[in-house]
Enzyme design. Structure first.
Site, PDB file in Angstrom:
ATOM      1  CG  ASP A 112     113.891  11.901  -1.142  1.00 32.80           C
ATOM      2  OD1 ASP A 112     113.796  12.066   0.083  1.00 32.80           O
ATOM      3  OD2 ASP A 112     113.695  10.797  -1.682  1.00 32.80           O
TER       4      ASP A 112
ATOM      5  NE  ARG B  61     112.553  11.572  -5.312  1.00 36.23           N
ATOM      6  CZ  ARG B  61     113.753  11.001  -5.368  1.00 36.23           C
ATOM      7  NH1 ARG B  61     114.211  10.370  -4.311  1.00 36.23           N
ATOM      8  NH2 ARG B  61     114.497  11.084  -6.454  1.00 36.23           N
TER       9      ARG B  61
ATOM     10  CE1 TYR C 246     116.583   6.917   3.095  1.00 35.53           C
ATOM     11  CE2 TYR C 246     114.249   7.449   2.854  1.00 35.53           C
ATOM     12  CZ  TYR C 246     115.576   7.825   2.793  1.00 35.53           C
ATOM     13  OH  TYR C 246     115.905   9.104   2.434  1.00 35.53           O
TER      14      TYR C 246
ATOM     15  N   PRO D  97     118.897   9.193   7.715  1.00 39.20           N
ATOM     16  CG  PRO D  97     119.068   8.177   5.603  1.00 39.20           C
ATOM     17  CD  PRO D  97     119.476   8.025   7.039  1.00 39.20           C
TER      18      PRO D  97
END
Lengths: 609, 609
Positions: free
Chosen positions: A29, A235, A243, A317
């Site tokens: 993302d 977001r 995470y 990530p």
């Protein structure tokens, strides 16, 4: 990304995907600055800014001496001067949509439920690939779980039954495996990913949280005293990506996918965040992954088969690098493949794909190795106690900001990047050969628009000569610039003459963009050389977008470009040669420029047939 | 535009259009700042900026003493501080597309080839309108000619044969005629347009020109010595819109449409532009129109039938006002009609539509009368010679810039606009009651985003209380603000309590937006009143977009808002009441605010049923 390049440059292409549908939730993302610049060059950056959430701040929480979480630092997420864009986050599904729409405009689509089943390679022959077109299935996959694609599932868990498939044989000039960490293409080449595992696993979760942690709409990097670490990334659509550190594994131990769940991840998050509360009434997506770094030593075979993205490098990530660096791989390869496919350039330029991208992947692996261990480490509460240093971690974070943004990449000298040197640096002190050409606001002569100069570097396969023309009110400098343009347009040694087809517009292979240090109204528009205001197209319309001034606009700034690029406003000017992917290939003085350009391009350009 | 409002507010609506297809070429193209602000409030301004051409400059050409064309003046097209947006031009067809897409999201579509054929009105009864659904025809209309819709064609030249039509009878609570200068709706009411004709006709042409006039990508206003005047408006896709003076008519004389052609228009343009050359190999659209100004005395009937746009005012197109003011009419009407339809407000607020918009239309007609005569007049070459004064014309142009942008409109006191007054002005010196609330950059507490404050004034039917909360590090001021919020949330006389349904979110009818003069990190987020960070929706998610600080952001400015609005940073603050269409309805002190708001809304709001 590769499809965008190939579609826009008119290369006959097929894209196959074994999956029946595209990603709709979760996955990557983070969209880094350089990626937005690339999207902008394809004309598709608007959606990122419209739909994505721009991250403004990063806040660090750490345990104090009593082990209580406290806010220790707050910094801007994107350092000013990094790019004209800023880091945004948006679900991968939408990012794919923008690329798909971009290809679709040119008639290129992804063929889904198509699996490659055989690969035959003979030098100088077409590559034969057999494809199985799977029957449409209605198999239900829980869209909120990303486990089946994660690295805790080692084999492909999907039921790809090719029994009833229609088989097709295709002959390809080139094959590119953009097929992820479990790349089928890589297996055909006999290449493998090499590296290690940290024996640590994390959860990832997209949810709309209810929490009393006040910093939930900025990025939060949080080390708890004993319960692990956590990263919060706010977001679009009020979602938050978490995470969450989950646990460790014994060497060789494999995680049981069936034992994972979003509830377990949220439980871990609560332990880390305590005493702050966390409720997630709506979980959009979740997954679990093991931390590790792996890389493939080779990324191409015979300049006919290539690997990009996770097919050649995998890592953790949290730094938001995977999708970005993978797209940058394809962006690097795309224009080269197009130029060679169309007979404009010799296949030798394809060597530079591996040269340029393996170096980037190695830096990525090295950074991620250090970063992910610091992120998963238990913090030292005092300078004397055991554990990772929070100061070291925060310092690394700040230091890596520019690298993370993707704007620090520098390609070494090669067939398509000239050697740097003292004399070149003197002409344009802040233009770095091998780095992408950075943007500054300049003003268009014809329409007085304030323009980001890099917005003129559209991804259409053209090379560009950005001419710092200098002060046009100085008759000597105007004469020098005019003479340069005359030679570029008419000398037999000029690459513009040699490599532009006779019937094509003069700006169709090389585009010359002039940036004057004098104001746009200092002399009549028509006093400038015809090369920068050519007549183009069937009707011979004048071109109005190749001449700019380094002056202040009424509304949007400007007037700082020469200073920013480090070019003397009253000096002799210079020419910056920019590749189709916006990387600076060379910096040249006016004198001898045409001959030097000729030699540069004669090494790999092919004359029009 | 009206459809957008009604679709977004959930009012059952039908839109009929007698034409079989929408406009694809030509017609209006200027999008003024205020119109872009309105589009932004619907979330559809991006396309205007992406596809439209922003006009940066206006250049005036006039004859010198020898009658030779010379450049006499060059000014910015949009004065800084006019708006956060700037004047762009884009073909009307695309502008309609954005509105159509906006309605379509809510399921509302334009029904085409549908003609109203009868109208029956009885007070307190539904209005009965019979519609004829025309059979689909394949009749060819030359898309490059706009003559059939222009005012030189007095009757509808299309063949609307209702013989084979399906007839439908509908019962409507309200009917709005957005049906142009030849409005059928207006005819049913027996209203007529009154005004005069200047007996001058102009041509209009969209083409890609080849010309040696250097100023072809900026707006050019050109008076020739003897051949008439011309306006050049550079557009998207390298198009240029030309307005070209053609000739005069005898009083009562009608132009013969059959004698008009694009060639004749280009010929006139060449005469005016000489000695500059002009070739137009591709003409996308052209038309011819007579200059005149007409207005309808009434715009509504019984607050049940309304006229908007050209149905109530027509004029000449060169100032780019027609489409903009017409959309602004509908924008003014839309939210009122929605509030009344949904039982939220009494029909008496509909009176304000005519009160507010007739005044604007009168100003428009007056301006256009003066402007179009100066534009068509022969210039006086010296101060002594006969003809219109170029200085007077240019001065009028500059003076009208703000008005033309649509941002100067000020509605008078009414049921929904309070009286201005000295005490109110003292609290917020530059917030003008009756004008739209202008935008400033402010920083969001929760995510550190720099935000245009007016971007928070989304067109969703809500009223907004923008609270200039002052310095929150001053405990007295924090207590005053907290007390205001407490009273607003809980006092029985608070309109928020009275008019928000008990089960609805507290921000669903009135949204309170706080702007502090103190920095966002000066006190903990949770120290601010719950009213400005309410829990909303089914799950009770916290709201993060109602609290802002007047501080400087890292990247995007800010920190000037209190100064700009004229509010004392260390003072007692104030509350700006903003209508659903962004117009300022009142400015109130904290003390007595809730009671005064109560009295204001009690005049027209209806309690939830």
């Amino acid at each position: 990304m590769l499809g965008c390049w190939l579609a826009r440059t008119g290369v006959k292409t097929r894209i196959i995907d074994k999956r029946a549908s595209k990603i709709t939730r979760g996955h990557a993302d983070g969209v880094q600055c350089r990626t937005i610049e690339i999207f902008q060059s394809f004309g598709i950056a608007d959606g990122l800014r419209r739909e994505g959430n721009e991250l403004a701040e990063v806040v660090f929480y750490n345990p104090d001496k009593e082990g209580k979480l406290v806010l220790t630092s707050r910094i801007p997420d994107t350092d000013p001067h990094t790019s004209r864009f800023r880091h945004v986050v948006l679900t991968q599904g939408r990012i794919e949509d923008f690329l798909i729409a971009c290809m679709d405009k040119e008639g290129l689509r992804v063929e889904r439920s198509v699996v490659p089943i055989s690969f035959e390679y003979e030098p100088d022959q077409p590559i034969t690939v057999k494809l199985a077109h799977l029957p449409k299935t209605e198999e239900y996959i829980d869209p909120s779980s990303g486990l089946y694609r994660s690295n805790v599932v080692t084999t492909d868990s999907e039921n790809l039954d090719i029994k009833d498939a229609r088989i097709e044989e295709i002959k390809a000039k080139y094959v590119v495996g953009c097929d992820g960490a479990k790349s089928w293409t890589r297996q055909q080449l006999g290449f493998s990913l090499e590296g290690d595992s940290a024996n640590i696993y994390w959860g990832v979760l997209d949810a709309r949280p209810i929490t009393d942690l006040p910093d939930i709409r900025v990025k939060v990097v949080l080390h708890s005293a004993d319960a692990g670490s956590l990263l919060i990334v706010p977001r679009e659509r009020n979602l938050v990506r978490f995470y969450i550190q989950m646990g460790t594994l014994q060497p060789g131990e494999k995680l049981d996918p069936r034992a994972q769940s979003s509830e377990k991840i949220i439980e871990s998050a609560r332990r880390i965040l305590a005493p702050y509360t966390l409720e997630c009434p709506e979980v959009e997506w979740w997954s679990v992954y093991e931390i590790g770094q792996r890389i493939c030593r080779d990324v191409s075979f015979d300049n006919r088969v290539f690997l990009t993205g996770d097919a050649f490098h995998t890592h953790s990530p949290k730094a938001g690098q995977g999708m970005n660096i993978s797209m940058a791989d394809s962006y690097n390869l795309g224009w080269k493949l197009a130029a060679v496919s169309k007979g404009l350039a010799s296949p030798s330029i394809l060597d530079t794909y591996g040269q340029e991208r393996i170096q980037v992947a190695r830096e990525l692996i090295e950074f991620d190795h250090k970063f992910s261990r610091l992120f998963s480490g238990k913090p030292a509460v005092t300078a004397e106690s055991e554990g990772i240093s929070i100061e070291e971690f925060q310092a690394l974070w700040v230091k890596m900001g520019k690298w993370n943004s993707g704007t620090a990449v520098r390609y070494g000298p090669s067939l398509i990047v000239a050697e740097a040197g003292e004399a070149k640096t003197r002409m344009a002190r802040n233009v770095v050969i091998g780095q992408h050409f950075e943007s500054q606001v300049v003003v268009c002569y014809a329409d007085a628009h304030a323009v980001q100069l890099a917005d003129r570097l559209v991804s259409d396969g053209r090379w560009r000569l950005i001419v710092f023309a200098g002060n046009m009110t100085n008759p000597v400098q105007l004469a020098r610039f005019t003479s340069l343009c005359d030679t570029l347009s008419s000398s037999p040694s000029s690459p513009i003459k040699k490599y532009t087809p006779a019937q094509a517009d003069i700006n169709s292979v090389f585009e010359v963009i002039a940036l004057t240090s004098s104001p746009r109204l200092a002399l009549p528009y028509t006093a400038l050389p015809a090369l920068v205001r050519p007549l183009v197209g069937k009707f011979g319309y004048p071109t109005y977008d190749q001449i700019y001034s380094d002056e202040k606009s009424v509304h949007d700034g400007g007037g700082e470009a020469y200073k920013w690029y480090g070019v003397d406003k009253e000096g002799e000017g210079c020419v910056v040669l920019v590749r189709p992917d916006q990387y600076v290939a060379d910096v040249l003085a006016f004198e001898g420029c045409v001959e030097k350009l000729g030699m540069f391009f004669d090494r790999f350009m092919l004359p029009p047939s």
